[in-house]
Scaffold this motif. Structure first.
Motif, PDB file in Angstrom:
ATOM      1  N   ASP A 227       0.797  -1.290   0.030  1.00  0.00           N
ATOM      2  CA  ASP A 227       0.034   0.204   0.206  1.00  0.00           C
ATOM      3  C   ASP A 227       0.949   1.169  -0.046  1.00  0.00           C
ATOM      4  N   PHE A 228       1.267   1.732  -1.233  1.00  0.00           N
ATOM      5  CA  PHE A 228       2.057   3.025  -1.267  1.00  0.00           C
ATOM      6  C   PHE A 228       1.308   4.109  -0.851  1.00  0.00           C
ATOM      7  N   GLU A 229       1.913   4.816   0.068  1.00  0.00           N
ATOM      8  CA  GLU A 229       1.297   5.916   0.644  1.00  0.00           C
ATOM      9  C   GLU A 229       1.912   7.478  -0.208  1.00  0.00           C
ATOM     10  N   VAL A 230       2.872   7.192  -0.848  1.00  0.00           N
ATOM     11  CA  VAL A 230       3.639   8.247  -1.878  1.00  0.00           C
ATOM     12  C   VAL A 230       3.669   7.342  -3.214  1.00  0.00           C
ATOM     13  N   PRO A 231       3.901   8.263  -4.215  1.00  0.00           N
ATOM     14  CA  PRO A 231       3.946   7.583  -5.371  1.00  0.00           C
ATOM     15  C   PRO A 231       5.252   6.732  -5.515  1.00  0.00           C
ATOM     16  N   ALA A 232       5.253   5.614  -5.990  1.00  0.00           N
ATOM     17  CA  ALA A 232       6.100   4.361  -5.780  1.00  0.00           C
ATOM     18  C   ALA A 232       7.469   4.917  -6.651  1.00  0.00           C
ATOM     19  N   PHE A 233       7.297   5.642  -7.662  1.00  0.00           N
ATOM     20  CA  PHE A 233       8.710   5.878  -8.190  1.00  0.00           C
ATOM     21  C   PHE A 233       9.531   6.847  -7.491  1.00  0.00           C
ATOM     22  N   LEU A 234       8.829   7.697  -6.696  1.00  0.00           N
ATOM     23  CA  LEU A 234       9.660   8.634  -5.550  1.00  0.00           C
ATOM     24  C   LEU A 234      10.419   7.685  -4.595  1.00  0.00           C
ATOM     25  N   LEU A 235       9.881   6.457  -4.430  1.00  0.00           N
ATOM     26  CA  LEU A 235      10.713   5.457  -3.253  1.00  0.00           C
ATOM     27  C   LEU A 235      11.722   4.921  -3.860  1.00  0.00           C
ATOM     28  N   GLY A 236      11.673   4.684  -5.127  1.00  0.00           N
ATOM     29  CA  GLY A 236      12.874   4.083  -5.864  1.00  0.00           C
ATOM     30  C   GLY A 236      13.022   2.682  -5.521  1.00  0.00           C
ATOM     31  N   VAL A 237      14.224   2.154  -5.401  1.00  0.00           N
ATOM     32  CA  VAL A 237      14.591   0.732  -5.358  1.00  0.00           C
ATOM     33  C   VAL A 237      15.098   0.433  -3.765  1.00  0.00           C
ATOM     34  N   PRO A 238      14.405  -0.580  -3.035  1.00  0.00           N
ATOM     35  CA  PRO A 238      14.487  -0.965  -1.967  1.00  0.00           C
ATOM     36  C   PRO A 238      15.644  -1.636  -1.978  1.00  0.00           C
ATOM     37  N   VAL A 239      16.301  -1.742  -0.676  1.00  0.00           N
ATOM     38  CA  VAL A 239      17.345  -2.884  -0.165  1.00  0.00           C
ATOM     39  C   VAL A 239      17.037  -3.840   0.513  1.00  0.00           C
ATOM     40  N   THR A 240      16.578  -5.098   0.028  1.00  0.00           N
ATOM     41  CA  THR A 240      16.161  -6.076   0.775  1.00  0.00           C
ATOM     42  C   THR A 240      16.771  -7.738   0.440  1.00  0.00           C
ATOM     43  N   SER A 241      16.621  -8.453   1.138  1.00  0.00           N
ATOM     44  CA  SER A 241      17.414  -9.593   0.708  1.00  0.00           C
ATOM     45  C   SER A 241      16.365 -10.586  -0.377  1.00  0.00           C
ATOM     46  N   ALA A 242      15.335  -9.851  -0.573  1.00  0.00           N
ATOM     47  CA  ALA A 242      14.236 -10.552  -1.666  1.00  0.00           C
ATOM     48  C   ALA A 242      14.822  -9.953  -3.035  1.00  0.00           C
ATOM     49  N   LEU A 243      15.943 -10.669  -3.527  1.00  0.00           N
ATOM     50  CA  LEU A 243      16.507 -10.098  -4.878  1.00  0.00           C
ATOM     51  C   LEU A 243      15.564  -9.835  -5.951  1.00  0.00           C
ATOM     52  N   LYS A 244      14.532 -10.824  -6.131  1.00  0.00           N
ATOM     53  CA  LYS A 244      13.546 -10.910  -7.063  1.00  0.00           C
ATOM     54  C   LYS A 244      12.811  -9.470  -6.943  1.00  0.00           C
ATOM     55  N   MET A 245      12.220  -9.111  -5.971  1.00  0.00           N
ATOM     56  CA  MET A 245      11.408  -8.021  -5.800  1.00  0.00           C
ATOM     57  C   MET A 245      12.532  -6.592  -6.045  1.00  0.00           C
ATOM     58  N   ASN A 246      13.662  -6.817  -5.605  1.00  0.00           N
ATOM     59  CA  ASN A 246      14.631  -5.757  -5.857  1.00  0.00           C
ATOM     60  C   ASN A 246      14.776  -5.498  -7.343  1.00  0.00           C
ATOM     61  N   TYR A 247      14.683  -6.574  -8.146  1.00  0.00           N
ATOM     62  CA  TYR A 247      15.062  -6.395  -9.618  1.00  0.00           C
ATOM     63  C   TYR A 247      13.678  -5.773 -10.073  1.00  0.00           C
ATOM     64  N   GLU A 248      12.596  -6.421  -9.719  1.00  0.00           N
ATOM     65  CA  GLU A 248      11.500  -5.625 -10.182  1.00  0.00           C
ATOM     66  C   GLU A 248      11.353  -4.331  -9.917  1.00  0.00           C
ATOM     67  N   PHE A 249      11.656  -3.925  -8.427  1.00  0.00           N
ATOM     68  CA  PHE A 249      11.537  -2.359  -8.274  1.00  0.00           C
ATOM     69  C   PHE A 249      12.451  -1.769  -9.124  1.00  0.00           C
ATOM     70  N   MET A 250      13.610  -2.070  -9.401  1.00  0.00           N
ATOM     71  CA  MET A 250      14.651  -1.620 -10.288  1.00  0.00           C
ATOM     72  C   MET A 250      14.292  -1.439 -11.868  1.00  0.00           C
ATOM     73  N   LEU A 251      13.786  -2.427 -12.404  1.00  0.00           N
ATOM     74  CA  LEU A 251      13.167  -2.152 -13.692  1.00  0.00           C
ATOM     75  C   LEU A 251      11.930  -1.467 -13.775  1.00  0.00           C
ATOM     76  N   TYR A 252      11.155  -1.462 -12.784  1.00  0.00           N
ATOM     77  CA  TYR A 252       9.965  -0.381 -13.270  1.00  0.00           C
ATOM     78  C   TYR A 252      10.461   0.948 -12.701  1.00  0.00           C
ATOM     79  N   TRP A 253      11.382   1.360 -11.861  1.00  0.00           N
ATOM     80  CA  TRP A 253      11.663   2.542 -11.646  1.00  0.00           C
ATOM     81  C   TRP A 253      12.649   3.312 -12.981  1.00  0.00           C
ATOM     82  N   TYR A 254      13.390   2.233 -13.446  1.00  0.00           N
ATOM     83  CA  TYR A 254      14.351   2.683 -14.410  1.00  0.00           C
ATOM     84  C   TYR A 254      13.894   2.958 -15.711  1.00  0.00           C
TER      85      TYR A 254
END
Length: 243
Positions: free
Chosen positions: A25-52
């Motif tokens: 549940d994003f409270e601010v626009p997701a692109f402003l949050l960017g890419v998180p650093v978590t151990s869930a690499l698949k999620m990291n890469y998805e965030f990276m692709l969508y932001w980029y």
């Protein structure tokens, strides 16, 4: 440029739809949050692709913005007593105007598609404003660096180099923090793509944010890098045999 503008607009429209894939549940626009650093690499890469995605199209849009203009009517303007400083100022003025529209369109599509965004909470709106400014300045510096490179190499090489730098910035910071390389943490400050991300600059989200970039240093560092980039571009243009 007109053809690539279509891809820029399409990427802006598609981006918020991609973020709907996450159960967040994003409270601010997701692109402003960017890419998180978590151990869930698949999620990291998805965030990276969508932001980029929109940023990649943005670098394509500005490919040749300096060099190709100089090779056509830009030379005519400069040779007709239209000095280099004014020509460069007008180029950067266009960049600022375009990036403002770019960010506003991203905000508009985010609020249109993401129903969890809150528009009547003053605290969250202030966070959105702050993150939007950080994101805008980050984009300006990235494009400025790309156009600086154009003055030393071909537009295509400059565009490829800046995109490799963006991707490397994201991947390297993730590796540094996931592997707890404390001695290398200061390297994050030269990975400028991370400056435009709330997840890495102090936006407080439990279990998903990583305060990598000290928010007090963020804008001053970007301002210095941007100013140096513009100054070197000006000096380079003065030394080029364009007349």
């Amino acid at each position: 440029m007109h053809k690539t503008l279509i891809f820029v607009l399409l990427s802006i429209l598609i981006q918020p739809l991609l973020y709907l894939r996450f159960d967040i549940d994003f409270e601010v626009p997701a692109f402003l949050l960017g890419v998180p650093v978590t151990s869930a690499l698949k999620m990291n890469y998805e965030f990276m692709l969508y932001w980029y995605l929109p940023i990649a199209t943005l670098t394509f849009y500005f490919t040749g913005f300096f060099k190709e203009n100089l090779s056509t009517y830009g030379i005519l303007k400069i040779t007709r007593n239209y000095n280099i400083r004014l020509w460069l100022f007008n180029r950067y003025k266009y960049i600022v105007f375009f990036l403002i529209i770019f960010v506003l369109l991203q905000l508009a599509t985010s609020y249109l598609y993401l129903s969890t965004l809150v528009s009547d909470n003053t605290h969250l709106l202030l966070w959105t404003l702050r993150l939007s400014i950080n994101y805008f300045i980050t984009l300006f510096v990235i494009i400025s660096l790309q156009l600086l490179l154009e003055l030393f190499t071909s537009p295509q090489t400059a565009q490829l180099t800046i995109n490799l730098y963006i991707v490397f910035s994201l991947l390297s910071v993730n590796e540094i923090y996931l592997n707890h390389w404390a001695s290398a943490s200061n390297i994050s400050y030269i990975m400028l793509a991370n400056y435009g991300m709330g997840y890495k600059s102090g936006y407080d989200i439990p279990n998903i944010n990583t305060d990598i970039i000290n928010s007090g240093f963020l804008i001053p560092i970007l301002a210095v890098v941007g100013s140096i980039s513009i100054f070197i571009s000006y000096r380079r243009l003065k030394s080029m045999d364009i007349i």
